[in-house]
Write a protein that holds these residues in place. Structure first.
Motif, mmCIF file in Angstrom:
data_model
loop_
_atom_site.group_PDB
_atom_site.id
_atom_site.type_symbol
_atom_site.label_atom_id
_atom_site.label_comp_id
_atom_site.label_asym_id
_atom_site.label_seq_id
_atom_site.Cartn_x
_atom_site.Cartn_y
_atom_site.Cartn_z
ATOM 1 N N PHE A 190 -2.052 1.369 -6.908
ATOM 2 C CA PHE A 190 -2.086 -0.092 -6.806
ATOM 3 C C PHE A 190 -1.413 -0.558 -5.520
ATOM 4 C CE2 PHE A 190 0.182 -4.125 -7.592
ATOM 5 C CZ PHE A 190 -0.900 -4.953 -7.874
ATOM 6 N N MET A 191 -0.243 0.000 -5.206
ATOM 7 C CA MET A 191 0.475 -0.393 -4.000
ATOM 8 C C MET A 191 -0.303 -0.026 -2.742
ATOM 9 S SD MET A 191 3.242 -2.032 -4.606
ATOM 10 C CE MET A 191 3.880 -1.880 -2.941
ATOM 11 N N ALA A 192 -0.893 1.176 -2.716
ATOM 12 C CA ALA A 192 -1.654 1.601 -1.539
ATOM 13 C C ALA A 192 -2.842 0.678 -1.289
ATOM 14 C CB ALA A 192 -2.113 3.049 -1.722
ATOM 15 N N GLU A 193 -3.535 0.297 -2.368
ATOM 16 C CA GLU A 193 -4.704 -0.566 -2.205
ATOM 17 C C GLU A 193 -4.303 -1.989 -1.801
ATOM 18 O OE1 GLU A 193 -6.820 -0.333 -5.851
ATOM 19 O OE2 GLU A 193 -7.547 1.717 -5.501
ATOM 20 N N ASP A 201 4.769 2.085 5.456
ATOM 21 C CA ASP A 201 5.695 3.214 5.520
ATOM 22 C C ASP A 201 5.718 4.012 4.222
ATOM 23 O OD1 ASP A 201 6.431 2.475 8.086
ATOM 24 O OD2 ASP A 201 7.993 1.123 7.366
ATOM 25 N N LEU A 202 5.646 3.315 3.083
ATOM 26 C CA LEU A 202 5.745 3.994 1.788
ATOM 27 C C LEU A 202 4.393 4.399 1.220
ATOM 28 C CD1 LEU A 202 8.445 1.769 0.038
ATOM 29 C CD2 LEU A 202 8.735 4.096 0.870
ATOM 30 N N ASP A 205 1.609 9.701 -1.261
ATOM 31 C CA ASP A 205 2.497 10.713 -1.838
ATOM 32 C C ASP A 205 3.965 10.403 -1.560
ATOM 33 O OD1 ASP A 205 0.361 12.013 -2.815
ATOM 34 O OD2 ASP A 205 0.346 13.639 -1.352
ATOM 35 N N ARG A 206 4.242 9.622 -0.547
ATOM 36 C CA ARG A 206 5.645 9.286 -0.260
ATOM 37 C C ARG A 206 6.259 8.502 -1.419
ATOM 38 N NH1 ARG A 206 5.503 7.316 6.132
ATOM 39 N NH2 ARG A 206 5.080 9.392 7.030
ATOM 40 N N LEU A 207 5.556 7.481 -1.851
ATOM 41 C CA LEU A 207 6.070 6.681 -2.954
ATOM 42 C C LEU A 207 6.037 7.444 -4.260
ATOM 43 C CD1 LEU A 207 7.190 3.992 -3.879
ATOM 44 C CD2 LEU A 207 4.852 3.126 -4.071
#
Length: 560
Positions: free
Chosen positions: A277-280, A324-325, A330-332
């Motif tokens: 969700f955050m990436a999108e 950044d995240l 995969d970072r988050l």
């Protein structure tokens, strides 16, 4: 003190950052993402069956007992006979032609009636007596995970239930229909949407695809062809079953086992859904409004359906402006997984003889003389930091720190410490003491009233951004009337120096009295917030020491 994360977990956490450059403000954005995740709702769609069957499956996912279980125990149903009836009915439809199919439309009629049935409120009461109301929506809250919402969806292709609102799909099906799911479900499978297939208790629980058209005869013929195609696939699958390895077969989960099996995977599914969700959302934010295909943004849709809270988005709006995240995601995800394993350190400190060791034992639920308790005595007993895992709070340690101003810190007679003049104080400064005993949260103990050294320690911790709870101990040594005076004077003294801290007055000899229960309640309620803050700070420290510094050294070597 031992490491806060295992070496294996540190390696896993830093792996997505190995080629990264130093990032400004990462600690604040990571903390904002963790706070946003804390209120993120995972939406699970239960579909594939009639409304009654979907509701039973939704309750099973929540570990709730179905209301009809007792009736079924009293009047057991012969499931084998029921399966035989369905088999013979299907066979008759395939062999009898159009006439038999037209004459036996009971299943189709029941399905349409079920789909038209109005969805009523669900009021669920868990084992503790708490009730949750679903506000006229076919939704249940998972009793173990309040952030998991289980929705019963008659048809995921319906406009009333957009599939983008759901993160995980639980589909009710059968053995010979699992490879012939509705087209909307097959589309989700092609998109690798998280999906679980559950075996229906009987064929009557499954919703058949509607075949519409102006000609009823043609419609029934298409239905007959569809049934024949399903039967051919079933027979073909049975013929080659021995050629298919067991580990690649797609098995169906049983309804009686789905609750326990699904519950264990929910935390991981929620992490993955949040990262996606955050990436999108971050990716969509970087696209101009005029170039977006959807009328409604993902973030707006998430706010409308309650996946995220408006106050969190307002507080951390800049989180969605940086990749950044989320680049790569995969970072988050690695951060969310490592957060569960972080050891949170709570340090209890104060001047020698203040009763800090007794407070540690009380917080652990122990008495001073119990086995495994921190040693106490009339002399200086705590000479070095001693850690104790909390018996009820996972990955939480209490540290009994050496008393400040110990006689044991004095140098031998007629000697002067190296590099120190006789005019320098022998008691270490608050900064040096905290550097030698780093913790995430501190409990500062002062006997009876505040001292100047405690005030200096509070100011130092406040400047470092470290949470600190103030405890005034040994209140059993004064009469009850003086307790109120001590409380008033301490609050005024803290307010005069600009420290918004409320002291807790207690006696470790009478842990049930005064403010000890309140201290435990406040401390336990704030641990999740303390863990997030400590983790964000710890991740940045790891990146600075093990990734960014090494990358900078490598870059400088290339130009030498």
């Amino acid at each position: 003190m031992t490491e806060k994360l295992s070496n294996k977990m540190v390696e896993f956490l830093l792996a997505p950052w190995q080629s990264s450059s130093p990032v400004t403000g990462l600690e604040g954005r990571l903390l904002a993402a963790l706070e946003l995740y804390d209120h993120f709702n995972l939406d699970v769609a239960v579909t594939g069956g009639t409304q009654e069957a979907n509701t039973r499956l939704a309750k099973a996912l929540c570990g709730l007992r179905d209301d009809k279980e007792e009736e079924e125990k009293e009047e057991p149903v012969d499931e084998e006979a029921s399966d035989r009836d369905v088999y013979h009915k299907t066979k008759a439809e395939l062999e009898g032609g159009l006439e038999n199919i037209q004459g036996d439309n009971t299943i189709q009629d029941r399905t349409e009636v079920s789909e038209r049935k109005e969805i009523v409120d669900e009021i669920v009461e868990d084992d503790t007596g708490n009730k949750s109301h679903t506000d006229n929506k076919p939704m249940l809250l998972h009793p173990q995970f309040p952030s998991i919402r289980i929705w019963t969806v008659p048809s995921i292709a319906s406009n009333k239930h957009p599939i983008l609102h759901y993160d995980v799909f639980v589909v009710l099906t059968s053995e010979h229909r699992k490879e012939d799911l509705p087209s909307s479900v097959m589309e989700l499978r092609d998109r690798e949407q998280p999906m679980v297939l559950v075996r229906a208790e009987q064929e009557l629980d499954l919703v058949k695809d509607r075949i519409t058209g102006p000609c009823k005869t043609c419609a029934w013929e298409r239905r007959r062809d569809r049934l024949m195609e399903i039967e051919r696939k079933r027979l073909a699958a049975g013929a080659r079953v021995s050629l298919v390895p067991e580990d690649v077969k797609q098995t169906l989960l049983e309804l009686r086992d789905i609750g326990e099996t699904f519950t264990t995977s929910l935390p991981e599914l929620r992490k993955e859904a949040f990262c996606q969700f955050m990436a999108e959302v971050v990716k969509e934010k970087r696209i101009p409004n005029l170039m977006r295909n959807a009328k409604e943004s993902l973030l707006s849709a998430g706010l409308r359906v309650g996946k995220v809270r408006q106050q969190d988005v307002d507080s951390h709006g800049d989180l969605f402006q940086s990749m950044d995240l989320t680049n790569p995601p995969d970072r988050l995800l690695s951060a969310l997984r490592a957060l569960d394993h972080l050891r949170l350190d709570l340090g209890v400190l104060g001047p020698t003889g203040c009763g800090s060791s007794s407070l540690v034992n009380s917080l652990l639920g122990l008495k001073n003389r119990d086995e495994g308790a921190s040693p106490t005595g009339v002399t200086e007993t705590t000479t070095h930091a001693v850690g104790f895992p909390h018996p009820e709070l996972p990955n939480t340690w209490l540290w009994d720190l050496p008393g400040m101003g110990r006689i044991g810190d004095l140098p031998p007679t007629n000697t002067t410490p190296k590099n120190k003049s006789p005019s320098q104080p022998l008691t270490p400064s608050p900064s040096s003491f905290l550097f030698d005993h780093p913790c995430d949260v501190y409990i500062l103990v002062s006997p009876l009233r505040l001292s100047l050294y405690c005030i200096q320690m509070l100011q130092t911790l406040s400047a470092q951004g470290r949470p600190c709870y103030v405890v005034l101990s040994k209140l059993d040594q004064i009469d009850e009337g003086a307790v109120g005076e001590v409380r008033r004077w301490s609050e005024e003294a803290l307010g005069q120096i600009g420290l918004n801290t409320t002291p807790f007055l207690l006696s470790t000899l009478q842990v049930g009295d005064l403010d000890f229960p309140k201290l435990q309640e406040v401390l336990h309620g704030a641990l999740a917030s303390h863990r997030r803050s400590a983790f964000a700070r710890y991740v940045v420290e790891l990146l600075k020491s093990q990734v960014w510094e090494e990358n900078n050294l490598a870059d400088r070597c290339k130009h030498q």
